[in-house]
Design a protein around this motif. Sequence first.
Motif, PDB file in Angstrom:
ATOM      1  N   PRO A 167       0.818  -1.215   0.000  1.00 40.75           N
ATOM      2  CA  PRO A 167       0.000   0.000   0.000  1.00 40.75           C
ATOM      3  C   PRO A 167       0.853   1.266   0.000  1.00 40.75           C
ATOM      4  CG  PRO A 167      -0.735  -1.531   1.702  1.00 40.75           C
ATOM      5  CD  PRO A 167       0.563  -2.047   1.167  1.00 40.75           C
ATOM      6  N   ASN A 168       0.314   2.326  -0.558  1.00 43.16           N
ATOM      7  CA  ASN A 168       1.028   3.595  -0.670  1.00 43.16           C
ATOM      8  C   ASN A 168       1.379   4.225   0.669  1.00 43.16           C
ATOM      9  OD1 ASN A 168       1.206   3.617  -3.456  1.00 43.16           O
ATOM     10  ND2 ASN A 168      -0.787   4.597  -3.692  1.00 43.16           N
ATOM     11  N   ASN A 169       0.686   3.861   1.758  1.00 44.31           N
ATOM     12  CA  ASN A 169       0.966   4.433   3.077  1.00 44.31           C
ATOM     13  C   ASN A 169       2.200   3.851   3.748  1.00 44.31           C
ATOM     14  OD1 ASN A 169      -1.252   6.060   2.883  1.00 44.31           O
ATOM     15  ND2 ASN A 169      -2.575   4.722   4.089  1.00 44.31           N
ATOM     16  N   VAL A 170       2.716   2.727   3.243  1.00 46.31           N
ATOM     17  CA  VAL A 170       3.869   2.087   3.873  1.00 46.31           C
ATOM     18  C   VAL A 170       5.093   2.977   3.739  1.00 46.31           C
ATOM     19  CG1 VAL A 170       5.462   0.118   3.736  1.00 46.31           C
ATOM     20  CG2 VAL A 170       2.997  -0.256   3.598  1.00 46.31           C
ATOM     21  N   THR A 171       5.781   3.196   4.876  1.00 46.86           N
ATOM     22  CA  THR A 171       6.991   4.025   4.888  1.00 46.86           C
ATOM     23  C   THR A 171       8.249   3.204   5.155  1.00 46.86           C
ATOM     24  OG1 THR A 171       6.710   4.545   7.229  1.00 46.86           O
ATOM     25  CG2 THR A 171       5.758   6.100   5.627  1.00 46.86           C
ATOM     26  N   THR A 172       8.085   2.025   5.748  1.00 52.71           N
ATOM     27  CA  THR A 172       9.249   1.216   6.126  1.00 52.71           C
ATOM     28  C   THR A 172       9.071  -0.231   5.688  1.00 52.71           C
ATOM     29  OG1 THR A 172       9.580   2.608   8.072  1.00 52.71           O
ATOM     30  CG2 THR A 172      10.692   0.476   8.068  1.00 52.71           C
ATOM     31  N   ILE A 173      10.108  -0.739   5.048  1.00 44.18           N
ATOM     32  CA  ILE A 173      10.189  -2.168   4.738  1.00 44.18           C
ATOM     33  C   ILE A 173      11.343  -2.700   5.573  1.00 44.18           C
ATOM     34  CG2 ILE A 173      10.658  -3.893   2.960  1.00 44.18           C
ATOM     35  CD1 ILE A 173       9.376  -2.003   0.937  1.00 44.18           C
ATOM     36  N   GLY A 174      11.029  -3.505   6.550  1.00 44.73           N
ATOM     37  CA  GLY A 174      12.025  -3.996   7.505  1.00 44.73           C
ATOM     38  C   GLY A 174      13.020  -4.967   6.903  1.00 44.73           C
ATOM     39  N   SER A 175      13.895  -5.461   7.739  1.00 48.02           N
ATOM     40  CA  SER A 175      14.920  -6.421   7.341  1.00 48.02           C
ATOM     41  C   SER A 175      14.286  -7.795   7.105  1.00 48.02           C
ATOM     42  CB  SER A 175      15.978  -6.543   8.437  1.00 48.02           C
ATOM     43  OG  SER A 175      16.585  -5.296   8.674  1.00 48.02           O
ATOM     44  N   TYR A 176      14.786  -8.500   6.116  1.00 52.72           N
ATOM     45  CA  TYR A 176      14.374  -9.880   5.799  1.00 52.72           C
ATOM     46  C   TYR A 176      12.886 -10.016   5.449  1.00 52.72           C
ATOM     47  CZ  TYR A 176      18.840 -11.402   7.867  1.00 52.72           C
ATOM     48  OH  TYR A 176      20.168 -11.589   8.158  1.00 52.72           O
ATOM     49  N   VAL A 177      12.191  -8.951   5.148  1.00 54.60           N
ATOM     50  CA  VAL A 177      10.739  -9.001   4.950  1.00 54.60           C
ATOM     51  C   VAL A 177      10.329 -10.013   3.886  1.00 54.60           C
ATOM     52  CG1 VAL A 177       8.725  -7.686   4.158  1.00 54.60           C
ATOM     53  CG2 VAL A 177      10.255  -6.712   5.836  1.00 54.60           C
ATOM     54  N   PHE A 178      10.986  -9.999   2.735  1.00 52.76           N
ATOM     55  CA  PHE A 178      10.644 -10.929   1.655  1.00 52.76           C
ATOM     56  C   PHE A 178      11.807 -11.876   1.361  1.00 52.76           C
ATOM     57  CE2 PHE A 178       7.964  -7.184   0.910  1.00 52.76           C
ATOM     58  CZ  PHE A 178       6.717  -7.789   0.898  1.00 52.76           C
ATOM     59  N   TYR A 179      12.668 -12.083   2.308  1.00 50.88           N
ATOM     60  CA  TYR A 179      13.833 -12.954   2.151  1.00 50.88           C
ATOM     61  C   TYR A 179      13.401 -14.342   1.661  1.00 50.88           C
ATOM     62  CZ  TYR A 179      17.942 -15.716   3.477  1.00 50.88           C
ATOM     63  OH  TYR A 179      19.019 -16.564   3.468  1.00 50.88           O
TER      64      TYR A 179
ATOM     65  N   THR B 124      10.834   5.073   2.657  1.00 50.88           N
ATOM     66  CA  THR B 124      12.067   5.862   2.734  1.00 50.88           C
ATOM     67  C   THR B 124      13.326   5.001   2.794  1.00 50.88           C
ATOM     68  OG1 THR B 124      11.859   6.033   5.135  1.00 50.88           O
ATOM     69  CG2 THR B 124      10.933   7.841   3.812  1.00 50.88           C
ATOM     70  N   ALA B 125      13.206   3.733   3.167  1.00 55.17           N
ATOM     71  CA  ALA B 125      14.386   2.867   3.235  1.00 55.17           C
ATOM     72  C   ALA B 125      14.000   1.430   2.947  1.00 55.17           C
ATOM     73  CB  ALA B 125      15.055   2.966   4.599  1.00 55.17           C
ATOM     74  N   ILE B 126      14.906   0.746   2.281  1.00 55.51           N
ATOM     75  CA  ILE B 126      14.774  -0.698   2.074  1.00 55.51           C
ATOM     76  C   ILE B 126      15.868  -1.309   2.936  1.00 55.51           C
ATOM     77  CG2 ILE B 126      14.883  -2.581   0.419  1.00 55.51           C
ATOM     78  CD1 ILE B 126      14.149  -0.493  -1.757  1.00 55.51           C
ATOM     79  N   ASN B 127      15.469  -1.970   4.000  1.00 57.90           N
ATOM     80  CA  ASN B 127      16.437  -2.457   4.975  1.00 57.90           C
ATOM     81  C   ASN B 127      17.169  -3.717   4.518  1.00 57.90           C
ATOM     82  OD1 ASN B 127      16.311  -0.499   7.102  1.00 57.90           O
ATOM     83  ND2 ASN B 127      14.228  -1.182   7.477  1.00 57.90           N
ATOM     84  N   GLN B 128      18.162  -4.088   5.294  1.00 61.27           N
ATOM     85  CA  GLN B 128      19.043  -5.200   4.936  1.00 61.27           C
ATOM     86  C   GLN B 128      18.272  -6.493   4.672  1.00 61.27           C
ATOM     87  OE1 GLN B 128      21.792  -5.705   8.143  1.00 61.27           O
ATOM     88  NE2 GLN B 128      20.263  -6.492   9.563  1.00 61.27           N
ATOM     89  N   TYR B 129      18.733  -7.213   3.686  1.00 63.62           N
ATOM     90  CA  TYR B 129      18.203  -8.522   3.292  1.00 63.62           C
ATOM     91  C   TYR B 129      16.720  -8.505   2.906  1.00 63.62           C
ATOM     92  CZ  TYR B 129      22.443 -10.670   5.309  1.00 63.62           C
ATOM     93  OH  TYR B 129      23.733 -11.030   5.600  1.00 63.62           O
ATOM     94  N   ALA B 130      16.135  -7.355   2.681  1.00 61.05           N
ATOM     95  CA  ALA B 130      14.689  -7.250   2.461  1.00 61.05           C
ATOM     96  C   ALA B 130      14.181  -8.178   1.361  1.00 61.05           C
ATOM     97  CB  ALA B 130      14.292  -5.813   2.160  1.00 61.05           C
TER      98      ALA B 130
END
Length: 181
Positions: free
Chosen positions: A25-37, A52-58
């Motif tokens: 969704p367009n409201n998401v601001t953060t994609i955490g680590s390993y989210v779609f690992y 604003t950021a794509i975290n490690q191993y996302a």
Amino acid sequence: LGKSLKTICDSAFRECVKLTGVVIPNNVTTIGSYVFYNCDALTEMIIPSQVTAINQYAFNDCDNLQSVTIGKRVTFIGERAFQSCDKLADVSIGTSVTGIGDFAFQECRSLTTITIPDSVTSIGDWAFRVCKSLTSITIPDSVTSIGSEAFGHCRLLHSIVIPDNVTSIGDGAFACCHLSS
């Protein structure tokens, strides 16, 4: 995913190997680590403009991921974010990205070209190492630092222009490339 969702926390969909698609969704601001690992069935991902950021191993080790569009507000692509996405061939990097993290696209063996936007100032260690199909890279004048082995073992990379503003080139940054100019 619900329209009120703002954060996708660490490992939320980790190793969902049969997950074929997700509309963030367009409201998401953060994609955490390993989210779609290791979500092997994902083929395309559009990172919305509010992130604003794509975290490690996302998206690390998403074997069938072929296309990624990174939204215009992402400022950093985290360490190993897309590492070992073997079929990743098309990447569109948003114009707010200032840094490409260590190992971010390492071993993306189908990646043939990459255009780094003018906003990027640093390319991390091993960022594009062993991108065996990489034939073309555009490094903008904004880049001041190219990390160790950043383009190492990109054997089809034959030509590179290093901008005048680059003040640091790491060990082996272009090692084992077949550069002629």
